[in-house]
Structure formats: structure tokens, C-alpha cells
Design a protein around this motif. Structure first.
Motif, short mmCIF file in Angstrom:
data_model
loop_
_atom_site.label_atom_id
_atom_site.label_comp_id
_atom_site.label_asym_id
_atom_site.label_seq_id
_atom_site.Cartn_x
_atom_site.Cartn_y
_atom_site.Cartn_z
N ALA A 117 0.68 -0.97 -0.04
CA ALA A 117 0.34 -0.58 0.53
C ALA A 117 0.75 1.57 -0.08
CB ALA A 117 -1.11 -0.02 1.20
N ALA A 118 2.05 1.51 0.65
CA ALA A 118 2.93 1.99 0.56
C ALA A 118 3.60 2.20 -0.79
CB ALA A 118 3.97 1.84 1.79
N GLY A 119 3.50 1.60 -1.54
CA GLY A 119 4.16 2.07 -2.99
C GLY A 119 6.22 1.20 -3.17
N ALA A 120 5.82 0.10 -1.26
CA ALA A 120 7.11 -0.68 -1.45
C ALA A 120 7.34 -1.99 -1.71
CB ALA A 120 7.92 -0.15 -0.17
N PRO A 121 8.28 -2.51 -3.13
CA PRO A 121 7.84 -3.83 -3.53
C PRO A 121 8.24 -4.61 -2.44
CG PRO A 121 10.05 -2.47 -4.52
CD PRO A 121 9.64 -1.90 -3.39
N MET A 122 7.91 -5.59 -3.15
CA MET A 122 6.74 -6.94 -1.80
C MET A 122 7.72 -7.97 -2.49
SD MET A 122 3.25 -6.11 -0.99
CE MET A 122 3.48 -7.84 -0.65
N GLY A 123 7.95 -8.25 -3.66
CA GLY A 123 8.08 -9.35 -4.16
C GLY A 123 8.37 -8.74 -5.82
N PHE A 124 8.48 -9.51 -6.89
CA PHE A 124 9.43 -9.43 -7.57
C PHE A 124 9.54 -10.48 -8.43
CE2 PHE A 124 13.30 -10.49 -6.05
CZ PHE A 124 13.67 -10.45 -6.91
N VAL A 125 9.53 -10.06 -9.93
CA VAL A 125 9.94 -11.35 -11.01
C VAL A 125 11.02 -10.71 -11.84
CG1 VAL A 125 8.62 -12.73 -13.31
CG2 VAL A 125 7.80 -13.09 -10.73
N THR A 126 12.07 -10.68 -12.59
CA THR A 126 12.70 -10.32 -13.52
C THR A 126 12.52 -11.75 -15.04
OG1 THR A 126 14.63 -11.49 -12.26
CG2 THR A 126 13.82 -8.86 -12.46
N GLY A 127 12.66 -10.71 -15.76
CA GLY A 127 12.98 -11.54 -17.32
C GLY A 127 13.66 -10.82 -18.24
N TYR A 128 13.20 -11.67 -19.51
CA TYR A 128 14.06 -11.26 -20.41
C TYR A 128 13.53 -12.32 -21.49
CZ TYR A 128 18.12 -14.69 -19.98
OH TYR A 128 18.65 -16.00 -20.47
N VAL A 129 13.75 -11.44 -22.76
CA VAL A 129 13.54 -12.10 -24.32
C VAL A 129 14.46 -12.78 -24.31
CG1 VAL A 129 12.64 -11.70 -26.41
CG2 VAL A 129 11.13 -10.47 -24.83
N ARG A 130 14.43 -14.21 -25.16
CA ARG A 130 15.87 -14.51 -25.09
C ARG A 130 16.04 -14.69 -26.23
NH1 ARG A 130 16.19 -21.26 -26.46
NH2 ARG A 130 18.45 -21.37 -26.38
N PRO A 131 17.52 -13.69 -26.53
CA PRO A 131 17.60 -13.37 -27.98
C PRO A 131 17.88 -14.16 -28.90
CG PRO A 131 19.91 -12.36 -25.85
CD PRO A 131 18.66 -14.05 -25.64
N GLN A 132 17.76 -15.23 -29.22
CA GLN A 132 17.86 -16.01 -30.23
C GLN A 132 16.53 -17.21 -30.64
OE1 GLN A 132 19.94 -16.68 -27.29
NE2 GLN A 132 21.97 -16.02 -28.45
N ARG A 133 15.97 -16.60 -29.28
CA ARG A 133 13.59 -16.64 -29.54
C ARG A 133 13.52 -15.90 -28.84
NH1 ARG A 133 12.20 -22.24 -28.55
NH2 ARG A 133 10.04 -21.22 -28.89
N SER A 134 13.30 -15.46 -30.02
CA SER A 134 12.11 -13.75 -29.16
C SER A 134 10.60 -14.13 -28.80
CB SER A 134 12.18 -12.95 -30.65
OG SER A 134 11.50 -13.26 -31.70
N ASP A 135 10.32 -15.52 -29.02
CA ASP A 135 9.21 -15.46 -28.04
C ASP A 135 8.93 -16.43 -27.23
OD1 ASP A 135 10.34 -18.41 -30.04
OD2 ASP A 135 8.59 -19.35 -30.29
N VAL A 136 9.99 -16.31 -26.75
CA VAL A 136 10.25 -16.65 -25.69
C VAL A 136 10.88 -16.51 -24.09
CG1 VAL A 136 11.51 -18.59 -24.40
CG2 VAL A 136 11.33 -19.13 -26.31
N LEU A 137 10.02 -15.63 -23.48
CA LEU A 137 10.51 -15.32 -21.92
C LEU A 137 11.53 -16.38 -21.25
CD1 LEU A 137 10.65 -12.79 -20.51
CD2 LEU A 137 8.14 -13.72 -19.10
N VAL A 138 12.13 -15.74 -20.58
CA VAL A 138 13.16 -16.77 -19.68
C VAL A 138 12.69 -15.59 -18.45
CG1 VAL A 138 15.63 -17.03 -18.54
CG2 VAL A 138 14.91 -16.74 -21.48
N VAL A 139 11.45 -16.57 -17.55
CA VAL A 139 12.60 -15.65 -16.02
C VAL A 139 13.39 -16.19 -15.13
CG1 VAL A 139 10.73 -16.51 -13.58
CG2 VAL A 139 9.34 -17.08 -15.89
#
Length: 189
Positions: free
Chosen positions: A73-95
Motif C-alpha cells: 500500500a505504501a508503494g514499497a516492493p514486496m516481491g518481483f519476477v525478473t525476466g528477459y526475451v531470449r535473444p535467439q528465440r524472440s517468442d520465449v520469455l526467460v524467467v
């Protein structure tokens, strides 16, 4: 960053905790200012390989469109997921990493983060699959990604990506193998 990724980076959604406990949280894209808090959450998880604090700042800048953060409620982070699009496979999200602050675990936040991120990247970036790695001893992550695949009606395939012997030794402690989880095909939830 493409125009679609830039639009995606500004998205946010509000959720009520699925456990029925009071309170809600907002799922938002990470900002550079969140880097230190995300680093602390990763450190305090005691299961994630901790990257440098600098890398979390870069992650919040360069991969914000493919990552999400849960805010209290105060805007502080309480969890996260980091990911990126795989360079050789633009249809795949790497978590890359998923973590929730200890005080907020068990409320369905990690699942909500993963589902929200997936909905966004499927819709806006054309992602059709997710990849992540999990060590064999990380039972909570195995359960989370197995349940995620089931919720999505997607196939989950597992195979060793990196044998433990590929990692540098840390004293007498050997690194466990990293098992690749391939999940797909995906659609919005």
C-alpha cells in the motif's frame, strides 16, 4: 527497447491477496529506484543465487518491460519476477528470478506476478513460451512452475541445462545442476 516493450513497461494492475487476508497489492513494472529493495528481497530469500546490487539496478532499467514488481500500500516492493526475451528465440520469455519478501509469502503473490507478466508479454510481445531453471532441491520453485504450467494448460518439459560441474567451486560446496523448465505454448489467462 521496442515501442511495444516501452508501452508494456508502463503497465500496472491491482490485486487483492488470493489468501483472503486483508490488504491488496499492485503489480507494476520495476523502476531503477526499486533495485536496492529487489536485491534485498533476493538476498533474504536465502535460495536465489544473489547477483550484485548493481545488476538489479541494471535489470530495473534494461529489462523493466519483461519484469514485474508487487508493491504494498505504501508503494514499497514486496516481491518481483525478473525476466528477459531470449535473444535467439524472440517468442520465449526467460524467467530469471522470482522472490517474495518473507512477510508476504504464502499469499499467492508469486503466482499472481508470474501470471500478470505472462499475460502482458503474450499479448504485447507475442511470447509463446517460458523458460526458467530450477535446481533439483528447490521444491517450492518446482511446485510453482508446475502449477503455473497447469493453470496455463501448457506442457512442461524438463532437462538439465547446466551440469553442476560447470559452476566454479564455492569451497566444499558443489553447485547443483540447473534444470531447464520449458513451458508452452502460452495464451493469455
Amino acid at each position: 527497447m521496442t515501442a511495444a516493450q516501452a508501452d508494456l513497461a508502463g503497465a500496472s494492475s491491482e490485486f487483492t491477496s488470493s489468501s483472503g487476508s486483508p490488504g491488496s497489492f499492485v503489480i507494476d513494472t520495476p523502476r531503477v529506484e526499486d533495485g536496492a529493495a529487489i536485491w534485498r528481497i533476493a538476498r533474504d530469500s536465502e535460495v536465489l543465487d544473489l547477483n550484485s546490487s548493481y545488476s538489479y539496478l541494471l535489470w530495473c532499467r534494461d529489462f523493466a518491460a519483461t519484469s514485474v514488481v508487487a508493491r504494498d500500500a505504501a508503494g514499497a516492493p514486496m516481491g518481483f519476477v525478473t525476466g528477459y526475451v531470449r535473444p535467439q528465440r524472440s517468442d520465449v520469455l526467460v524467467v530469471w528470478q522470482v522472490a517474495v519478501d518473507d512477510a508476504h509469502r504464502g499469499k499467492g503473490i508469486a503466482a499472481a506476478l508470474l501470471d500478470e507478466l505472462t499475460d502482458r508479454v503474450v499479448r504485447d510481445l507475442g511470447i509463446t513460451g517460458v523458460e526458467t531453471t530450477v535446481t533439483p532441491d528447490n521444491i517450492p520453485s518446482d511446485h510453482m512452475f508446475t502449477a503455473y504450467a497447469a493453470r496455463r494448460g501448457a506442457v512442461l518439459d524438463r532437462e538439465v541445462l547446466f551440469d553442476g560441474g560447470l559452476f566454479p567451486a564455492d569451497g566444499d560446496v558443489a553447485h547443483a545442476p540447473e534444470v531447464l523448465y520449458r513451458i508452452g505454448p502460452l495464451t493469455t489467462g
